[in-house]
Enzyme design. Sequence first.
Site, mmCIF file in Angstrom:
data_model
loop_
_atom_site.group_PDB
_atom_site.id
_atom_site.type_symbol
_atom_site.label_atom_id
_atom_site.label_comp_id
_atom_site.label_asym_id
_atom_site.label_seq_id
_atom_site.Cartn_x
_atom_site.Cartn_y
_atom_site.Cartn_z
ATOM 1 N N ARG A 9 6.575 4.782 -23.203
ATOM 2 C CA ARG A 9 7.457 4.421 -24.306
ATOM 3 C C ARG A 9 6.790 4.682 -25.636
ATOM 4 N NH1 ARG A 9 10.950 2.960 -26.934
ATOM 5 N NH2 ARG A 9 11.896 0.915 -26.813
ATOM 6 N N HIS A 163 -3.149 -0.179 -17.701
ATOM 7 C CA HIS A 163 -2.949 -1.526 -18.261
ATOM 8 C C HIS A 163 -2.697 -2.579 -17.194
ATOM 9 C CE1 HIS A 163 -2.852 -0.521 -22.579
ATOM 10 N NE2 HIS A 163 -2.647 0.687 -22.080
ATOM 11 N N ARG A 271 7.025 -12.206 -19.477
ATOM 12 C CA ARG A 271 8.183 -11.398 -19.127
ATOM 13 C C ARG A 271 8.678 -11.885 -17.761
ATOM 14 N NH1 ARG A 271 7.935 -7.225 -16.886
ATOM 15 N NH2 ARG A 271 5.677 -7.005 -16.880
ATOM 16 N N ARG A 309 13.954 -6.017 -16.487
ATOM 17 C CA ARG A 309 14.350 -5.410 -15.200
ATOM 18 C C ARG A 309 15.362 -6.250 -14.411
ATOM 19 N NH1 ARG A 309 8.080 -4.343 -13.465
ATOM 20 N NH2 ARG A 309 7.460 -3.580 -15.496
ATOM 21 N N ASP A 370 -2.355 -10.212 -13.111
ATOM 22 C CA ASP A 370 -2.072 -9.686 -14.438
ATOM 23 C C ASP A 370 -3.231 -8.779 -14.820
ATOM 24 O OD1 ASP A 370 -0.542 -9.467 -16.705
ATOM 25 O OD2 ASP A 370 -0.415 -11.623 -17.054
ATOM 26 N N LEU A 374 -2.251 -10.693 -22.620
ATOM 27 C CA LEU A 374 -2.553 -10.794 -24.050
ATOM 28 C C LEU A 374 -2.085 -12.112 -24.644
ATOM 29 C CD1 LEU A 374 -1.686 -7.139 -25.131
ATOM 30 C CD2 LEU A 374 -3.895 -8.095 -24.495
ATOM 31 N N LYS A 377 -4.798 -14.545 -25.168
ATOM 32 C CA LYS A 377 -5.675 -14.237 -26.300
ATOM 33 C C LYS A 377 -4.984 -14.561 -27.622
ATOM 34 C CE LYS A 377 -8.581 -10.896 -23.976
ATOM 35 N NZ LYS A 377 -9.177 -9.570 -23.945
ATOM 36 N N TYR A 497 -34.987 22.330 3.057
ATOM 37 C CA TYR A 497 -34.020 22.836 4.034
ATOM 38 C C TYR A 497 -32.661 22.114 3.959
ATOM 39 C CZ TYR A 497 -31.820 24.386 8.293
ATOM 40 O OH TYR A 497 -30.903 24.896 9.166
ATOM 41 N N ASP A 498 -32.581 20.862 4.472
ATOM 42 C CA ASP A 498 -31.271 20.165 4.534
ATOM 43 C C ASP A 498 -30.732 19.891 3.135
ATOM 44 O OD1 ASP A 498 -30.754 19.241 7.517
ATOM 45 O OD2 ASP A 498 -32.905 19.040 7.111
HETATM 46 C C1 GDG Z 1 0.789 -5.100 -19.589
HETATM 47 C C2 GDG Z 1 0.039 -5.782 -18.452
HETATM 48 C C3 GDG Z 1 -1.771 -6.333 -20.063
HETATM 49 C C4 GDG Z 1 6.053 -11.799 -25.248
HETATM 50 N N1 GDG Z 1 7.168 -12.471 -25.514
HETATM 51 C C5 GDG Z 1 7.558 -12.118 -26.749
HETATM 52 C C6 GDG Z 1 6.632 -11.230 -27.263
HETATM 53 N N2 GDG Z 1 5.701 -11.055 -26.321
HETATM 54 C C7 GDG Z 1 4.513 -10.225 -26.463
HETATM 55 C C8 GDG Z 1 3.255 -11.052 -26.424
HETATM 56 C C9 GDG Z 1 2.221 -10.065 -25.927
HETATM 57 C C10 GDG Z 1 3.050 -9.112 -25.083
HETATM 58 O O1 GDG Z 1 4.412 -9.311 -25.378
HETATM 59 C C11 GDG Z 1 2.869 -9.394 -23.582
HETATM 60 O O2 GDG Z 1 1.662 -8.874 -23.209
HETATM 61 P P1 GDG Z 1 0.981 -9.233 -21.819
HETATM 62 O O3 GDG Z 1 -0.404 -8.745 -21.836
HETATM 63 O O4 GDG Z 1 1.033 -10.692 -21.621
HETATM 64 O O5 GDG Z 1 1.880 -8.558 -20.661
HETATM 65 P P2 GDG Z 1 2.659 -7.128 -20.310
HETATM 66 O O6 GDG Z 1 3.723 -6.838 -21.279
HETATM 67 O O7 GDG Z 1 3.102 -7.265 -18.903
HETATM 68 O O8 GDG Z 1 1.581 -5.959 -20.419
HETATM 69 C C12 GDG Z 1 -0.840 -6.892 -18.997
HETATM 70 C C13 GDG Z 1 -1.011 -5.544 -21.105
HETATM 71 O O9 GDG Z 1 -0.211 -4.541 -20.494
HETATM 72 C C14 GDG Z 1 -1.955 -4.867 -22.091
HETATM 73 O O10 GDG Z 1 -2.813 -3.987 -21.468
HETATM 74 O O11 GDG Z 1 -2.412 -7.417 -20.699
HETATM 75 O O12 GDG Z 1 -1.573 -7.475 -17.972
HETATM 76 O O13 GDG Z 1 0.959 -6.305 -17.499
HETATM 77 O O14 GDG Z 1 1.653 -9.366 -26.985
HETATM 78 O O15 GDG Z 1 3.011 -11.559 -27.708
HETATM 79 N N3 GDG Z 1 6.715 -10.714 -28.495
HETATM 80 C C15 GDG Z 1 7.770 -11.087 -29.263
HETATM 81 N N4 GDG Z 1 8.717 -11.935 -28.795
HETATM 82 C C16 GDG Z 1 8.653 -12.483 -27.566
HETATM 83 O O16 GDG Z 1 9.531 -13.250 -27.178
HETATM 84 N N5 GDG Z 1 7.870 -10.593 -30.497
#
Ligand code: GDG
Length: 727
Positions: A9, A163, A271, A309, A370, A374, A377, A497-498
Amino acid sequence: MKTIIVSNRLPVKITEANGEMEFRQSEGGLATGLGSIYRQGNNMWLGWPGIEVTSTEHQDKITEKLYKMNLYPVYLTQDEINLYYEGFSNETLWPVFHYHPTYARYEQSYWDSYAEVNNKFKEAIFKIAEPGDKIWIHDYQLLLLPGLIRAEHPDITIGFFLHIPFPSYELFRLIPWRAEILENMLGADLLGFHTFDDVRHFISSVTRILPVHSSANEITYNNRQVMAEPFPMGIDNKKFESLTTTNEVLINIANLRESFQNVKMILSIDRLDYSKGILQRLQAFDMLLQKNPEYIEKVALYMIVVPSRDTVQQYKDLRDEIDKLVGNINSRCRTLNWIPVHYYYRSFPVEMLSALYSMAEVCLISPMRDGMNLVSKEYVASRTNNTGVLILSEMAGAAKELIDALIVNPNNIGEVYRAVIQALNMRPDEQQRRMQAMREVVAKFNVKHWVKIYMDRLEEVKRLQQSMLAKHAGPEMQTYIENEYSQAARRIIFLDYDGTLVGFKTNIEMAFPDEDLYDILNMLTLDPANHIVIVSGRKYQTLEDWFGRMPIDIIAEHGAWQKHSNGEWIKLPGLYNQWKQEIMPILETFVDRTPGSFIEEKSYSLVWHFRKVEDGLGELRANELMSTLRFVITDKGLQMLPGSKVIEIKNAEVNKGKVALSWLESNDYDYIMALGDDHTDEDMFKVMPASAFTIKIGSNISAAHFFLRDFREVRGLLRSLALVNKV
Ligand code: GDG
């Protein structure tokens, strides 16, 4: 020279209102992190714009607009979205990579479309790529892209980052197209993963499924060095810190405070996905209310599930189950003034997330798997006053870094429940200590740091490949070697040799010389200026059978026995072998415990072979054997030599270097060459004069000046030398 970022994307949201297109840059972590790259100069980000556009006229318009934002679109048809994206990416790879193999579908039509779309991405890249460009590919939708690009541009620089988790070999092997996936991933120069576990799993799959070797995290594939390494992704911590003081966030916090008076907030954000452990989390919260009714009206779970999904049956089912469970808890436990679970199936603006991060006393993140996560963090970065408790699943990549969180096994509902109680009752000083430590980690390993160390390492890997090429005795260097050879009057050539003159065979008896090798050696010995010496670890009887009739000197058993072409076999004086009686029983116990291994007895050494042992078990036993022997051999003047699937124990005085040196002393050679493949040959390389051509086979980590890739290249070189003076 530019950098091209590639992901499924594009980091943009395109909406259409009143016939007008609106383009908004997305704010995701990846988009922020890579923003510093793709917006610079003529760098680009290439990917699907997220909308279906059928007319070419419309496409051209969008392309033009995106181009100005340094974005380059790859348009996908509805069919491709169904089969490549929803199909192979999300119904095959996603479940297997997240340890849900029973959800995986292995459809040929999915795979075909996946391969075609990866190809489509390749074509798009070639439209904008120029020589010298770097390409950084992201995630599981594009696993084939590195190999497809490499096939047409062998020298291009390609990085790849996954990721999501890379599953263990036992899971990965289930995929019918596993070999094709790995072969194409190895088209990259640097493969990045979130954790070291992912790296281990990848290397174990690669070395079991493909005929490739790895040394630590370096994989040699098609004569290229590919590195697999962990690069835990970070976030833009400064952004989350500063958001907390913006007006909008402060207003949101004030509103939330109104409805959460005297109620502690436990926050959960994901998600919609079966990998996120949402149902188990609800069960743990339910357990809390059941077992500890004193928390009624005192805590609430604020749960955001972002739609995803939900046209797929498994996701629909999951959503229904969440609805049911939330409804059940709320209807059983709610009071007139209080709702236990605040559940939202929608997304929120980041200003609302920030307010929630600031408000929540506890953040509960309990995925079943996972890649990183993020959200954990972001919660930490938003806790600017160092309070709050993070409960984090050990199955999230982030748990490897955020070790001061309360780490839980998400399958253990009781443990999650106890962690929630611990979090709700944690003393402020302990909260401070833990949060401060986590905040330091999140600040240091932020997303800019992630991008920088990844890109620096990619350049380093490229340099390493180039230095490897420079040491390779390729055509240019061979011409030089031939020139020197043709001008020399007295030459000596030491040949292991080998692994040097013949390839490795599972059965050592099968690695006998073939006609081609005899032919090359015969041609070399026909030239009176040549003195050929075979320097091997093999038994002298075997070497006598194979080469005894030829005008060749032979050094056997690493120097314990030697013979000049016109003389008798003589053994190195002063060697004793009483030690064998003590070592042999130890080796025998290892043979009894390790199916496929065996002992070879030579006059002055014992060898434990594990070439026929199951992969992995042999190495494990070899390490065990070496630690056992380490103490036994110290006072006996013995030496232990780990070789290629062997461990040899021999007298310390026996050494290929020492014996080769004695050959050099007796004559005045003007051309010296030594070839060998294992580390017993290193002793030989080390004693050679600086002017000698020393050539290591199979690797460039050596005291030798040059390397050749395998015995075939050795034979090619020797044959061309033998022909030099005939031309
Ligand atoms: C893949 C890997 C890996 C969530 N809800 C809302 C919102 N978010 C943002 C969060 C965060 C991001 O979406 C979710 O990131 P994650 O890391 O938790 O998960 P995935 O999207 O599944 O990502 C994962 C990542 O790639 C990076 O490498 O960590 O393990 O599965 O930033 O803040 N943002 C907004 N509204 C929401 O309701 N604006």
